[in-house]
Design a protein around this motif. Structure first.
Motif, PDB file in Angstrom:
ATOM      1  N   ARG A  65      38.763  13.175  -1.826  1.00  0.00           N
ATOM      2  CA  ARG A  65      38.526  11.784  -1.441  1.00  0.00           C
ATOM      3  C   ARG A  65      37.390  11.646  -0.425  1.00  0.00           C
ATOM      4  O   ARG A  65      37.090  10.534   0.016  1.00  0.00           O
ATOM      5  N   VAL A  66      36.774  12.755  -0.039  1.00  0.00           N
ATOM      6  CA  VAL A  66      35.778  12.750   1.037  1.00  0.00           C
ATOM      7  C   VAL A  66      34.379  12.918   0.473  1.00  0.00           C
ATOM      8  O   VAL A  66      34.116  13.839  -0.295  1.00  0.00           O
ATOM      9  N   ALA A  67      33.483  12.030   0.881  1.00  0.00           N
ATOM     10  CA  ALA A  67      32.067  12.161   0.577  1.00  0.00           C
ATOM     11  C   ALA A  67      31.317  12.498   1.857  1.00  0.00           C
ATOM     12  O   ALA A  67      31.759  12.149   2.960  1.00  0.00           O
ATOM     13  N   THR A  68      30.185  13.173   1.713  1.00  0.00           N
ATOM     14  CA  THR A  68      29.393  13.574   2.869  1.00  0.00           C
ATOM     15  C   THR A  68      28.052  12.865   2.857  1.00  0.00           C
ATOM     16  O   THR A  68      27.490  12.545   1.803  1.00  0.00           O
ATOM     17  N   GLY A  69      27.552  12.620   4.045  1.00  0.00           N
ATOM     18  CA  GLY A  69      26.252  11.970   4.187  1.00  0.00           C
ATOM     19  C   GLY A  69      25.677  12.265   5.551  1.00  0.00           C
ATOM     20  O   GLY A  69      26.038  13.253   6.202  1.00  0.00           O
ATOM     21  N   SER A  70      24.801  11.400   6.001  1.00  0.00           N
ATOM     22  CA  SER A  70      24.174  11.621   7.300  1.00  0.00           C
ATOM     23  C   SER A  70      24.244  10.415   8.216  1.00  0.00           C
ATOM     24  O   SER A  70      24.042  10.550   9.417  1.00  0.00           O
ATOM     25  N   GLN A  71      24.527   9.225   7.679  1.00  0.00           N
ATOM     26  CA  GLN A  71      24.584   8.012   8.502  1.00  0.00           C
ATOM     27  C   GLN A  71      25.692   7.101   7.978  1.00  0.00           C
ATOM     28  O   GLN A  71      25.830   6.936   6.760  1.00  0.00           O
ATOM     29  N   THR A  72      26.445   6.489   8.887  1.00  0.00           N
ATOM     30  CA  THR A  72      27.517   5.593   8.448  1.00  0.00           C
ATOM     31  C   THR A  72      26.966   4.316   7.832  1.00  0.00           C
ATOM     32  O   THR A  72      27.539   3.784   6.878  1.00  0.00           O
ATOM     33  N   SER A  73      25.856   3.794   8.348  1.00  0.00           N
ATOM     34  CA  SER A  73      25.332   2.536   7.810  1.00  0.00           C
ATOM     35  C   SER A  73      24.973   2.675   6.337  1.00  0.00           C
ATOM     36  O   SER A  73      25.178   1.744   5.544  1.00  0.00           O
ATOM     37  N   ALA A  74      24.454   3.848   5.946  1.00  0.00           N
ATOM     38  CA  ALA A  74      24.115   4.067   4.531  1.00  0.00           C
ATOM     39  C   ALA A  74      25.365   4.088   3.672  1.00  0.00           C
ATOM     40  O   ALA A  74      25.352   3.639   2.510  1.00  0.00           O
ATOM     41  N   MET A  75      26.465   4.599   4.221  1.00  0.00           N
ATOM     42  CA  MET A  75      27.718   4.624   3.476  1.00  0.00           C
ATOM     43  C   MET A  75      28.315   3.217   3.363  1.00  0.00           C
ATOM     44  O   MET A  75      28.829   2.826   2.306  1.00  0.00           O
ATOM     45  N   VAL A  76      28.238   2.449   4.442  1.00  0.00           N
ATOM     46  CA  VAL A  76      28.707   1.061   4.385  1.00  0.00           C
ATOM     47  C   VAL A  76      27.861   0.272   3.399  1.00  0.00           C
ATOM     48  O   VAL A  76      28.364  -0.604   2.685  1.00  0.00           O
ATOM     49  N   ALA A  77      26.565   0.586   3.326  1.00  0.00           N
ATOM     50  CA  ALA A  77      25.679  -0.132   2.420  1.00  0.00           C
ATOM     51  C   ALA A  77      26.093   0.039   0.961  1.00  0.00           C
ATOM     52  O   ALA A  77      25.885  -0.868   0.147  1.00  0.00           O
ATOM     53  N   ARG A 194      23.965  15.621  15.374  1.00  0.00           N
ATOM     54  CA  ARG A 194      23.726  14.373  14.654  1.00  0.00           C
ATOM     55  C   ARG A 194      23.137  14.677  13.276  1.00  0.00           C
ATOM     56  O   ARG A 194      22.314  15.568  13.122  1.00  0.00           O
ATOM     57  N   GLY A 195      23.605  13.916  12.277  1.00  0.00           N
ATOM     58  CA  GLY A 195      23.124  14.110  10.917  1.00  0.00           C
ATOM     59  C   GLY A 195      24.215  14.470   9.938  1.00  0.00           C
ATOM     60  O   GLY A 195      23.927  14.772   8.782  1.00  0.00           O
ATOM     61  N   VAL A 196      25.477  14.422  10.380  1.00  0.00           N
ATOM     62  CA  VAL A 196      26.615  14.716   9.509  1.00  0.00           C
ATOM     63  C   VAL A 196      27.596  13.551   9.590  1.00  0.00           C
ATOM     64  O   VAL A 196      28.085  13.218  10.682  1.00  0.00           O
ATOM     65  N   ALA A 197      27.863  12.933   8.469  1.00  0.00           N
ATOM     66  CA  ALA A 197      28.799  11.809   8.418  1.00  0.00           C
ATOM     67  C   ALA A 197      29.688  11.954   7.187  1.00  0.00           C
ATOM     68  O   ALA A 197      29.361  12.690   6.247  1.00  0.00           O
ATOM     69  N   PHE A 198      30.803  11.240   7.212  1.00  0.00           N
ATOM     70  CA  PHE A 198      31.782  11.328   6.131  1.00  0.00           C
ATOM     71  C   PHE A 198      32.252   9.932   5.733  1.00  0.00           C
ATOM     72  O   PHE A 198      32.284   9.006   6.552  1.00  0.00           O
TER      73      PHE A 198
END
Length: 349
Positions: A65-77, A194-198
């Motif tokens: 259920r977990v996705a990885t990224g680098s910024q929360t705003s991009a995930m909210v987008a 910085r640079g790791v988000a979920f």
């Protein structure tokens, strides 16, 4: 247990966490490997999968259920782009911009954002509301929201829920399971580079949301997804992955290993004991929060603390202090001493 670097006087975990010794060692070892031309995308990929699993355990969900990224705003987008035209989103007044701006950016499609007082968030959900988005812990004030009433109100009208756990995970016991989507950046209380988000996704979210930022790392087989036009995305939350910021992951995994070894309830009790001790010393009401704030409209208190070697922050006209695992009673005493000598400081409005 791993140990943090010396954090005496550092009261800013809500701005950026401090590294542990093993986090620093992992980052340095990665730089050394890079200098010897020994870096490998496959090695970084294994770290991403370990980090995904560690984070899943911290927020009590399955790694699928977990996705990885680098910024929360991009995930909210991603969530914002998946809303139907004309959808209504309800958010609390003054929530962090990464939770709000991606929805405001959809105004050209008729998406509306209704901002309400935090303590009225559940009451503001109504038939026709498509999504409720908020932070588990408010960045500017440290206020913790019990999600149960908001979740009940959203379910009653069929609205989806998005919760930002950035100011919670790592210090407050949290579960991502009740929410449709959560987002978390790891550089604050989780103490990663910085640079790791979920992001986490419910079954309904996995079915409804479009992976509009899909790239090669979202493929079912990452290493067979480097070229188009054929696209076979991962069946689980990995379809929302973005290509990782490789050099952040060695330290992030070391940090997540540390957080996973710490009882979150103990971390919360430690932090809130220190904020309550500060409140008692200043003669203010206890907040029971890891983040505590005081009026500081002209920034005099923040400047005084900075001059005394204390790292804090200022938000929304208030002095903001955060206590985490490296802080001790001596940090409280130091703040009390400095603020006691600051004539312009008034601990209450």
């Amino acid at each position: 247990m791993d140990s943090f670097v010396d954090g005496s006087g550092y009261l800013a975990a809500c701005t950026a966490g401090l590294p542990t010794q093993r986090t620093l060692a992992a980052q340095r070892a990665d730089l050394d490997a890079w200098s010897r031309a020994e870096s490998s995308p496959a090695t970084y990929g294994a770290l991403v999968e370990e980090g995904r699993s560690l984070f899943a355990g911290i927020v009590d969900v399955d790694p699928a259920r977990v996705a990885t990224g680098s910024q929360t705003s991009a995930m909210v987008a991603v969530v914002a782009a998946s809303l139907p035209d004309g959808a209504e989103v309800v958010v609390p007044d003054g929530d962090f911009s990464s939770v709000v701006f991606p929805f405001l950016a959809q105004a050209h499609r008729g998406v509306t954002v209704r901002s309400v007082p935090l303590d009225r968030l559940a009451d503001a959900v109504r038939p026709g509301t498509a999504l409720v988005a908020w932070s588990a812990v408010q960045s500017a004030t440290g206020v913790v929201t019990d999600p149960s009433d908001v979740l009940d109100a959203a379910r009653a009208v069929g609205a989806a829920t998005l919760c930002d756990l950035t100011q919670a995970a790592g210090v407050l016991p949290v579960s991502a399971a009740p929410f449709d989507v959560t987002v978390t950046h790891a550089y604050k209380w989780l103490c990663a580079p910085r640079g790791v988000a979920f992001a986490t996704f419910s079954d309904a979210a996995l079915e409804r949301l479009r992976p509009v930022q899909a790239g090669w790392y979202a493929g079912e087989n990452v290493w067979s997804s480097c070229y188009g036009p054929d696209m076979r995305l991962a069946a689980d939350a990995r379809r929302f992955d973005v290509s990782p910021a490789w050099q952040a992951w060695p330290g992030a995994v070391a940090a997540l290993r540390h957080v996973a070894s710490v009882d979150a309830g103990s971390a919360w009790r430690h932090a809130t004991r220190l904020t309550d001790r500060l409140a008692d010393a200043l003669g203010t009401a206890r907040s029971g929060q890891a983040i505590t704030t005081f009026p500081d409209p002209d920034g005099a208190a923040l400047r005084a603390l900075s001059a005394a070697g204390v790292t804090a922050s200022g938000r929304a006209g208030r002095l903001r202090l955060a206590f985490h695992l490296w802080n001790e009673d001596a940090d409280v005493d130091r703040v009390v001493e400095v603020l006691g000598d600051t004539t312009a400081f008034r601990p209450v409005d």
